[in-house]
Design a protein around this motif. Structure first.
Motif, short mmCIF file in Angstrom:
data_model
loop_
_atom_site.label_atom_id
_atom_site.label_comp_id
_atom_site.label_asym_id
_atom_site.label_seq_id
_atom_site.Cartn_x
_atom_site.Cartn_y
_atom_site.Cartn_z
N ARG B 314 -3.04 54.46 88.51
CA ARG B 314 -1.46 54.50 88.23
C ARG B 314 -0.27 55.18 89.52
O ARG B 314 0.66 55.12 88.98
N GLU B 315 -0.91 55.78 90.32
CA GLU B 315 -0.16 56.33 91.13
C GLU B 315 0.81 55.61 91.70
O GLU B 315 1.73 55.68 91.68
N CYS B 316 0.72 54.86 92.26
CA CYS B 316 1.85 53.48 92.54
C CYS B 316 2.96 53.06 91.72
O CYS B 316 4.46 52.82 92.03
N LEU B 317 2.37 53.45 90.16
CA LEU B 317 3.59 53.39 88.57
C LEU B 317 4.83 54.61 89.19
O LEU B 317 5.85 54.33 88.79
N ARG B 318 4.39 55.61 89.99
CA ARG B 318 5.40 57.05 90.16
C ARG B 318 6.33 56.82 90.69
O ARG B 318 6.92 57.80 90.59
N HIS B 319 6.15 56.07 91.50
CA HIS B 319 7.40 56.05 92.88
C HIS B 319 8.39 54.99 92.92
O HIS B 319 8.41 53.73 92.18
N ALA B 320 9.54 54.85 93.28
CA ALA B 320 10.59 54.34 93.04
C ALA B 320 10.85 52.58 93.58
O ALA B 320 11.41 51.72 93.16
N GLU B 321 10.30 53.22 94.87
CA GLU B 321 10.44 52.07 95.39
C GLU B 321 9.51 50.66 95.34
O GLU B 321 9.30 49.39 95.27
N PHE B 322 8.03 51.32 94.81
CA PHE B 322 7.49 49.85 93.79
C PHE B 322 8.24 49.33 92.26
O PHE B 322 7.39 48.34 92.01
N GLN B 323 9.40 49.48 91.94
CA GLN B 323 9.32 49.66 90.53
C GLN B 323 10.31 48.27 90.40
O GLN B 323 10.64 48.07 91.13
N GLY B 324 9.10 47.49 89.37
CA GLY B 324 9.50 46.30 89.70
C GLY B 324 8.65 45.28 90.50
O GLY B 324 8.83 44.66 90.55
N LYS B 325 7.86 46.16 91.05
CA LYS B 325 7.44 44.94 92.31
C LYS B 325 5.98 44.66 91.89
O LYS B 325 4.90 43.88 92.07
N VAL B 326 5.32 45.32 91.37
CA VAL B 326 3.92 45.31 91.11
C VAL B 326 3.54 45.48 89.56
O VAL B 326 3.82 46.17 88.83
N ARG B 327 2.55 45.05 89.22
CA ARG B 327 1.99 44.62 87.57
C ARG B 327 0.41 45.14 87.97
O ARG B 327 -0.29 44.15 88.10
N LEU B 328 -0.20 46.32 86.85
CA LEU B 328 -1.36 47.08 86.37
C LEU B 328 -1.97 45.99 85.30
O LEU B 328 -0.85 46.48 84.56
N GLY B 329 -3.49 45.94 85.80
CA GLY B 329 -3.51 45.61 84.19
C GLY B 329 -5.17 45.25 83.88
O GLY B 329 -5.60 46.12 85.09
N ARG B 330 -5.81 45.60 83.30
CA ARG B 330 -7.69 45.37 83.42
C ARG B 330 -8.01 44.03 82.11
O ARG B 330 -7.54 43.33 81.61
N ARG B 331 -8.51 43.89 83.39
CA ARG B 331 -9.39 42.23 82.57
C ARG B 331 -10.11 42.52 81.18
O ARG B 331 -11.26 43.50 81.32
N ARG B 332 -9.80 42.30 79.99
CA ARG B 332 -10.39 43.48 78.58
C ARG B 332 -11.89 41.97 78.48
O ARG B 332 -12.96 42.73 77.61
N ASP B 333 -11.55 40.83 79.08
CA ASP B 333 -13.14 39.85 79.30
C ASP B 333 -14.01 39.87 80.27
O ASP B 333 -15.15 39.54 80.54
N HIS B 334 -13.54 41.73 81.32
CA HIS B 334 -15.28 41.75 82.43
C HIS B 334 -15.12 43.02 82.59
O HIS B 334 -14.72 43.69 82.90
N PHE B 335 -16.43 43.22 82.02
CA PHE B 335 -17.49 44.28 82.06
C PHE B 335 -17.76 44.93 83.27
O PHE B 335 -18.91 43.74 83.58
N ILE B 336 -17.92 45.24 84.31
CA ILE B 336 -18.61 45.74 85.07
C ILE B 336 -19.38 46.79 85.14
O ILE B 336 -19.13 47.94 84.81
N PHE B 337 -20.45 46.42 85.12
CA PHE B 337 -21.67 47.24 84.48
C PHE B 337 -22.18 48.31 85.77
O PHE B 337 -22.93 47.62 86.36
N SER B 338 -23.08 49.42 85.26
CA SER B 338 -23.30 50.13 86.04
C SER B 338 -24.66 50.51 85.55
O SER B 338 -24.18 51.78 84.26
N ILE B 339 -25.86 50.48 85.64
CA ILE B 339 -26.95 51.28 85.27
C ILE B 339 -28.02 52.08 86.01
O ILE B 339 -28.00 51.23 87.07
N GLU B 340 -28.27 53.19 85.94
CA GLU B 340 -29.54 53.41 86.41
C GLU B 340 -30.52 53.85 85.87
O GLU B 340 -30.04 55.34 84.96
N SER B 341 -31.40 53.76 86.55
CA SER B 341 -32.38 54.51 85.97
C SER B 341 -33.55 55.41 85.66
O SER B 341 -32.87 55.94 87.16
#
Lengths: 161, 374
Positions: B314-341
């Protein structure tokens, strides 16, 4: 320090009841375990507990309906189940259009119990909804297995190419 | 009342899957694909619809580390797989240690604990199909140790002076024999049919031979036998087949208004390397009225290249010059699994096993529910 001349033999000297004993070889693996036959027999262990164990597992009834239930609104208690099954089951039962309400809870963390509440509309029963949920979850698992195997094989082919 | 309309557009459907991420808050965190949530839409369970919407994408697949995306599945299902990976898949580990001699500085109970945590490997067929669980008998009852539920190991090491070491040698590993006790010093003693399954390459052996178990000095010795049993992670973490098994949601970054020039460079620095790319504004874009690029031909603009690598800081949301120019989100049904055996299983086989285990659980309970209703 004590003399250590006997150390080498320690493994053989371990008390026999501590030793894993082989069960009686069946005809097909007779060849493979012939060499151990004398060792195995020493213990005189003849029982074959394999079948007993399996049956024992099945006997225990782990699901019951909690008192105060009606056909269309029931609470079920699952023993030895937790969030793993609880939440997945809740989701799949909620996908059933005949279900008005479904939720799960673990009433107390130190009791291995998980409760599921199901309320259905007229025309079906809570038990039927629960059965359908468990069946749907199994079908879902099959799809995941199929797709995973295909994706993995495709990936390894792509990597090998 | 809203006017009746034809079903939701593809864009709307896509937007429903996004969890909003604001500087201090998150929005739309829960799944809404339940029957009755959206009037006039059918969200009841349908296997074919699930099959069509469900996707798996592999990112890498090594025996000790696999990463892949599960797309189109609910968090409750993905979480069930993750929990099963950690706590419900059986592995073989040292369970009992019979210590006949331990004059090292490591206390017996600490040594036994260390031994228990060593991951072992062996023939897959033997580990999965031949070996079974072992139930500890009540005190006084005949022990129930068999070749199909117990694997016997031993560790016999004694530290001695190395007569070949040079006079001014200071390294204890050269000065003494067995100054360090390693996992590779553990010996496997096959019994009965174990010889058939666990021989040669398939022998029971530590996954990492150089795990340090203890340190000794001349005159000290360790002499013990061990019994391995099958167990699950919910009983003890040493039985867990994974070092980590986790997932994260796919990040989304949407640039809603052009970010140009110096701002673009600063914007790229708000993200990990490779997430944001810098491209030149083309003539075509600059000629397009209302695009925000007019008169900026040849300048650098920020474009989203690889949102998967984002850590959503969320660093980009802290700067005034990017205000209203970017939207962050996450895909609720897209899981990036990582398994280390830990090495007893291959990481990808572990996931397949977790699916099998969930199915098994359901099959057993389905029988029980039918039995209960009778």
């Amino acid at each position: 320090m004590a003399p250590r001349s006997t150390r080498k033999k320690a493994v053989e000297e371990a008390p026999m009841e501590e030793e894993p004993t082989s069960h009686q070889p069946t005809a097909e693996d007779e060849d493979a375990s012939m060499a151990d036959a004398d060792v195995d027999q020493e213990d005189g262990e003849e029982a074959n507990p394999e079948d007993e164990e399996e049956e024992e597992d099945e006997e225990v009834q782990r699901v019951r309906i909690l008192p105060g239930s009606t056909p269309t609104a029931a609470s079920f208690e699952f023993l030895e189940e937790g969030h793993t099954l609880g939440n997945a089951l809740r989701y799949i039962v909620m996908q059933n259009p005949d279900v008005e309400f479904c939720a799960y809870a673990i009433p107390h963390p130190s009791e291995a119990k998980m409760n599921v509440r199901i309320q259905t509309y007229e025309g079906t029963t809570a038990i039927q909804a629960l059965e359908k949920g468990l069946r749907d979850l199994q079908e879902l698992c099959d799809v995941v297995t199929d797709k995973f195997t295909v994706a993995r094989d495709e990936f390894s082919n792509r990597m090998a190419a | 009342m809203a006017p009746s309309r034809a079903g939701p557009t593809a864009e709307e459907l896509d937007q429903r899957k996004i969890v909003g991420i604001n500087p201090e808050t998150v929005t739309d965190t829960t799944n809404t694909d339940f029957p009755g949530h959206y009037p006039g839409e059918d969200h009841s369970w349908d296997l074919e619809r699930f099959r069509n919407g469900f996707q798996i994408e592999f990112h890498h697949n090594d025996p000790f580390d696999a990463s892949f995306s599960l797309i189109g599945v609910d968090a409750s299902i993905a979480n069930a797989f993750r929990r099963i990976l950690i706590a419900d898949i059986p592995t073989l580990a040292i369970e009992s240690v019979f210590i006949t001699d331990n004059t090292s500085v490591i206390q017996d109970e600490v040594l036994a604990h260390r031994l228990g945590l060593i991951p072992f490997k062996g023939n897959q067929d033997g580990l999965k199909n031949f070996l079974r669980f072992w139930k500890k008998p009540e005190p006084g009852v005949e022990p129930t140790l068999y070749d199909f539920n117990t694997v016997m190991l031993s560790l016999n090491v004694e530290c001695t002076h190395n007569p070949k070491a040079s006079e001014d040698e200071e390294d204890p590993t050269k000065l003494y024999n067995h100054a360090h006790v390693y996992a590779k010093d553990i010996q496997f003693h096959p019994v009965g049919r174990q010889k058939k399954y666990f021989s040669g390459e398939g022998a029971i052996a530590p996954v990492h031979p150089d795990i340090l178990i203890a340190k000794m000095r001349p005159g000290q010795a360790i002499e013990l036998t061990m019994h391995m049993h099958k167990g699950v992670g919910s009983d003890h973490a040493k039985f867990s087949p994974v070092a980590t098994a986790s997932y994260r949601l796919m990040p989304t970054i949407t640039i809603t208004q052009p970010i140009l020039g110096k701002d673009a460079e600063k914007f790229a620095k708000c993200f990990p390397k490779g997430v944001i790319g810098l491209e030149k504004v083309s003539r075509k874009e600059a000629a397009q009225k209302g695009s925000g690029y007019e008169g900026h031909e040849g300048e650098l603009k920020a474009v989203v290249k690889d949102p998967m690598r984002d850590t959503v800081s969320r660093e980009c949301l802290r700067h005034a010059e990017f205000q209203g120019k970017v939207r962050l989100g996450r895909r609720r049904d897209h899981f990036i699994f990582s398994i280390e055996s830990t090495g007893q299983w291959n990481s990808d086989d572990l996931f397949l096993e977790s699916v099998v285990k969930l199915k098994e659980k359901c099959a057993k309970l389905e029988k029980q529910v039918i039995n209960m209703a009778r």
